[in-house]
Motif scaffolding. Structure first.
Motif, PDB file in Angstrom:
ATOM      1  N   MET A 412       0.826  -1.202   0.000  1.00  0.00           N
ATOM      2  CA  MET A 412       0.000   0.000   0.000  1.00  0.00           C
ATOM      3  C   MET A 412       0.865   1.259   0.000  1.00  0.00           C
ATOM      4  O   MET A 412       0.592   2.217  -0.736  1.00  0.00           O
ATOM      5  N   ASP A 413       1.911   1.260   0.815  1.00  0.00           N
ATOM      6  CA  ASP A 413       2.800   2.432   0.879  1.00  0.00           C
ATOM      7  C   ASP A 413       3.470   2.681  -0.466  1.00  0.00           C
ATOM      8  O   ASP A 413       3.559   3.820  -0.945  1.00  0.00           O
ATOM      9  N   ASN A 427      -8.470   0.452  -3.013  1.00  0.00           N
ATOM     10  CA  ASN A 427      -9.414  -0.252  -2.146  1.00  0.00           C
ATOM     11  C   ASN A 427      -9.295  -1.762  -2.336  1.00  0.00           C
ATOM     12  O   ASN A 427      -9.357  -2.533  -1.380  1.00  0.00           O
ATOM     13  N   ARG A 428      -9.118  -2.197  -3.578  1.00  0.00           N
ATOM     14  CA  ARG A 428      -8.979  -3.625  -3.841  1.00  0.00           C
ATOM     15  C   ARG A 428      -7.668  -4.169  -3.297  1.00  0.00           C
ATOM     16  O   ARG A 428      -7.590  -5.317  -2.876  1.00  0.00           O
ATOM     17  N   LEU A 429      -6.632  -3.338  -3.329  1.00  0.00           N
ATOM     18  CA  LEU A 429      -5.322  -3.769  -2.862  1.00  0.00           C
ATOM     19  C   LEU A 429      -5.272  -3.919  -1.352  1.00  0.00           C
ATOM     20  O   LEU A 429      -4.554  -4.771  -0.824  1.00  0.00           O
ATOM     21  N   SER A 430      -6.052  -3.118  -0.668  1.00  0.00           N
ATOM     22  CA  SER A 430      -5.973  -3.064   0.796  1.00  0.00           C
ATOM     23  C   SER A 430      -6.610  -4.292   1.450  1.00  0.00           C
ATOM     24  O   SER A 430      -7.686  -4.744   1.063  1.00  0.00           O
ATOM     25  N   LEU A 431      -5.909  -4.842   2.457  1.00  0.00           N
ATOM     26  CA  LEU A 431      -6.450  -5.910   3.296  1.00  0.00           C
ATOM     27  C   LEU A 431      -6.659  -5.374   4.711  1.00  0.00           C
ATOM     28  O   LEU A 431      -5.982  -4.447   5.138  1.00  0.00           O
ATOM     29  N   SER A 432      -7.570  -5.994   5.410  1.00  0.00           N
ATOM     30  CA  SER A 432      -7.874  -5.606   6.787  1.00  0.00           C
ATOM     31  C   SER A 432      -8.160  -6.860   7.589  1.00  0.00           C
ATOM     32  O   SER A 432      -8.408  -7.934   7.020  1.00  0.00           O
TER      33      SER A 432
END
Length: 798
Positions: A412-413, A427-432
């Motif tokens: 993400m960075d 948004n698709r790349l981000s995991l939580s």
């Protein structure tokens, strides 16, 4: 106009001053508005500036195919098998040779590259010419002395090669000049012998001549002067120097002398094979490394020429050592030859590429082979064992949550700092933690569903006495899943592949490289509990997507997950492999005149705003004309504005407004963000017609309280998913109870809609008999067909 051109005696001798003058005139006039090569245009105070393409400064060859796009100076070697007819008497005029010429001209004009051609064919051309002359003279003499009956007994003596070369050089060059002239390109003939490279002064003169020709955008046509060249001496290569024995060695020597970036050797085979082409186990070698020659077996030489593949490999390795990259490819296919040179320069996987740097990991072909072999073992496991692997992977996603999120933060960075990804892709790349927990739940659902997937009996038939037929489910084989910035796709498709007994080749986007790496490691860790670690492979090399789509003999199904452009590119590139997926997700929500206010607001908000980047998000809101200028419509607009959704007006909606939002550019648009189009329709049927015209057959929704209207909408609309009073976001494998999905298909065969476990299975027929033959059922046979349907009972697996 005053033009001063300085020519060396070597250049003037090679092409003639008049030819250079015509080339310069043509190049100059082509840049003048409204002028042609036939114009007598006079422009005062004009000066010619000749641009010079620079060769690569360093002496190292390219390490991978992608770097071939940087090549500026190229040598193309046309082998005897490319330019010579099958009877070795004459040239293969037509598509092959003309396609090579056109390719060279295209590269010179479009790519501004410097091209040199090393050609064979003089001996064959001369042989044809001399045979014709001999037969003609013999026929005249025999007609005068022996009568017509003796003409058929004439025989042509064996022709000496040097004489044939002397007779054929002029004709060969005339052919090239005629072909290149069609594309306004000048050529020059250069004949060399081995002695020209041994003499320093001659070598400098040759280098100077070729440099000046290239600066003038003139294509040198180079050949050995076979009319005077002595037979090659065995083992005459000096230390570090290759002897000119054939046109392969000539091309290699010239490429190194001229500091060429790339040598393309065209022959009558696809490239270099690990064993003689035509044998059962022969495999085309994609990349060849120094030292690999000890592990291959050479076949017979070409039908013509004096080189052969062994000579080509030796010349290629020598050129590679001298800093020139080499590709050996096929130049004899009429439909392929027209693209082979440009495909090579564009870095596509064509022929055999020679590289000095061997990668640490396996090639993609080796990965595919490992996946297939391990996948067959995976398919043979007990369903409970495959379920154990998937459950273990689900547990690892939770246990290794911190490591996964740390890797995802790195991605993400990097993506944010690069600033090249849209908010939707970020948004698709981000995991939580919530996404990982949801993934784990979905994987456990897949594990439960996998218990009766592979080997399930779909149909049983008693064909005849003691002859029973079954249709059972089996894995498809090797799946290639290509996904962009969506790392959560990797564990999903891995679990589905494991449950269905399929091998998996995963190609993720570079944006998620760190996340993909750790997720793949966890997947292989889970697979290893039953010793099938290699069944899921992550392609992390520099393989182009188009190259992967050409592995039609190794890959059985391609599943793209990403943008509509990615899907379109894959569907276009995958000529011999089925592609499962959809190119666009243009989903509609139709608000009927009898819709309930509370349901409309909830469904529209969820369909557009829950996850705007998803392919099942609403892109167009169709509104019945009767609810315009009503409180319901005002509430819809207020809600969208509150959610910061940008509204685009369709043509009919815009005509009803005094001050309308920006009018939509196209009604067939997938926004993938907080944007949508609003359009007005007069009836439910008009809404269906609009969706059929502008939709993508993905997911479409009707909101109404009228059951008859809803049922007609559900029956008449031809989309993969059709909903009544439900958000479009329900078009999802997890929400359907499939556990997860590999994608949503809008195709009309095999699988449609969210594709889960069932969509990754095919069938095979199993017939059990007792010595039955087809003859037993003939008119003279003793048996007859029964074709009785039997109850389907699932086999007990030990």
């Amino acid at each position: 106009i005053s033009v001063s051109i300085s020519l060396s005696p070597c250049l003037a001798h090679a092409v003639g001053c008049s030819l250079v003058e015509r080339c310069v005139q043509s190049a100059f006039l082509s840049i003048l508005p409204g002028s042609t090569s036939d114009s007598h245009y006079k422009a005062p105070n004009c000066v010619f500036f000749l641009t010079v393409g620079l060769a690569r400064a360093n002496s190292n060859s390219f390490t991978h195919r992608g770097e071939l796009r940087k090549a500026k100076r190229i040598v193309v070697k046309l082998g005897s098998a490319v330019v010579t007819r099958g009877d070795e008497c004459g040239l293969a005029l037509g598509r092959c040779l003309e396609a090579c010429v056109f390719n060279n001209c295209l590269l010179i004009v479009v790519y501004s590259l410097e091209m040199m051609i090393v050609t064979s064919g003089a001996v064959a051309f001369g042989k044809q010419r001399l045979r014709h002359e001999i037969l003609l003279s013999q026929s005249v003499r025999q007609a005068l002395h022996s009568g017509q009956n003796q003409i058929k007994d004439m025989s042509v003596p064996v022709l000496e090669a040097r004489a044939c070369a002397a007779a054929g050089q002029s004709g060969l060059m005339a052919l090239y000049e005629a072909m290149f002239t069609q594309y306004s390109t000048c050529t020059a003939q250069v004949l060399v012998t081995n002695l020209d490279f041994h003499d320093d002064q001659k070598r400098r003169n040759l280098n100077s001549t070729l440099q000046e020709l290239l600066r003038m955008n003139i294509v040198p046509i180079i050949n050995t002067n076979d009319a005077v060249v002595p037979p090659p001496e065995p083992n005459s290569d000096l230390q570090g120097v290759i002897s000119i024995k054939d046109n392969d060695s000539l091309a290699a020597r010239l490429a190194v002398e001229m500091k060429a970036d790339l040598l393309i050797a065209l022959s009558d085979v696809e490239g270099l094979y690990d064993s003689p082409p035509g044998t059962d186990d022969a495999k085309l070698i994609d990349i060849f490394y120094p030292g690999d020659q000890l592990s291959i077996t050479y076949g017979t030489k070409s039908r013509v020429g004096i080189g052969g593949m062994e000579a080509k490999v030796k010349a290629a390795l020598w050129a590679l050592q001298g800093g020139t990259s080499v590709v050996i490819a096929n130049g004899t296919h009429p439909k392929v030859t027209g693209h082979v040179i440009t495909d090579i320069v564009e870095g596509k996987k064509v022929g055999t590429f020679f590289s000095e740097v061997k990668p640490a990991g396996p090639t993609v072909e080796q990965q595919t082979e490992m996946a297939r072999n391990s996948g067959r073992t995976l398919a043979a496991l007990h369903p409970e064992q495959r379920g154990e692997i998937i459950c273990h992977l689900a547990n690892l996603l939770v246990e290794k949550k911190e490591e996964i999120l740390a890797a995802n933060k790195m991605d993400m960075d990097l993506a944010v700092n690069a600033g090249q990804l849209s908010s939707a892709l970020l948004n698709r790349l981000s995991l939580s933690p919530a996404k990982l927990n949801s993934l784990a739940i979905g994987l456990r659902q897949i594990a439960l569903a996998s218990q009766d997937s592979v080997g399930r009996v779909l149909r049983r038939t008693r064909v005849a006495h003691n002859l029973e037929l079954e249709q059972i489910t089996v894995p498809i084989g090797v799946l290639l899943v290509i996904f962009e910035a969506r790392p959560d796709c990797l564990p999903q498709v891995s679990a589905l592949a494991i449950a269905s007994g399929n091998a998996l080749l995963a190609k993720g986007g570079k944006e998620a490289a760190n996340t993909n790496r750790i997720l793949h490691e966890l997947t292989q860790e889970a697979l290893d509990i039953h010793w099938v670690k290699e069944a899921v492979q992550l392609v992390s090399t520099r393989e182009e997507v188009e190259d992967l789509c050409r592995l039609d003999e190794m890959i059985d199904l391609i599943i793209p997950r990403g943008s509509s452009q990615l899907v379109k590119n894959i569907q276009s590139a995958a000529k011999g492999i089925p592609v499962l997926g959809h190119s666009e997700g243009i989903c509609h929500v139709y608000i009927d005149s009898e819709a309930a206010i509370d349901k409309v607001i909830k469904i529209v908000r969820d369909s557009k705003c829950d996850y705007p980047a998803a392919c099942n998000a609403m892109e167009t809101l169709l509104v019945h004309r009767d609810i315009l200028k009503t409180p319901l419509f005002d509430q819809i607009i207020d809600m969208l504005r509150t959610e910061q959704v940008k509204i685009h007006a369709g043509p009919r909606f815009a005509s009803n407004l005094t001050f309308s939002p920006s009018e939509v550019k196209s009604l067939r648009t997938e926004y993938g963000d907080l944007e949508c189009c609003i359009e007005v329709v007069d009836s439910m049927q008009e809404a269906i017609d609009h969706i059929h015209r502008y939709g993508s057959s993905h997911t479409d929704v009707i909101v109404t309280e009228n059951e008859d209207t809803a049922e007609r909408f559900l029956q008449q609309l031809d989309s993969a998913c059709v909903f009544w009073n439900v958000s479009s976001r329900f078009a999802d494998g997890y929400r359907f109870g499939l556990g997860a999905e590999v994608g949503i298909s809008t195709a009309r065969i095999h699988a449609r809609g969210p594709v889960g476990l069932e969509g990754l299975l095919t069938t095979k027929w199993v017939l059990r008999g007792d010595g039955h033959t087809a003859a037993d059922f003939s008119e003279q046979g003793t048996m007859e067909y029964l074709h009785e349907n039997l109850p389907v009972t699932q086999p007990h697996i030990q």
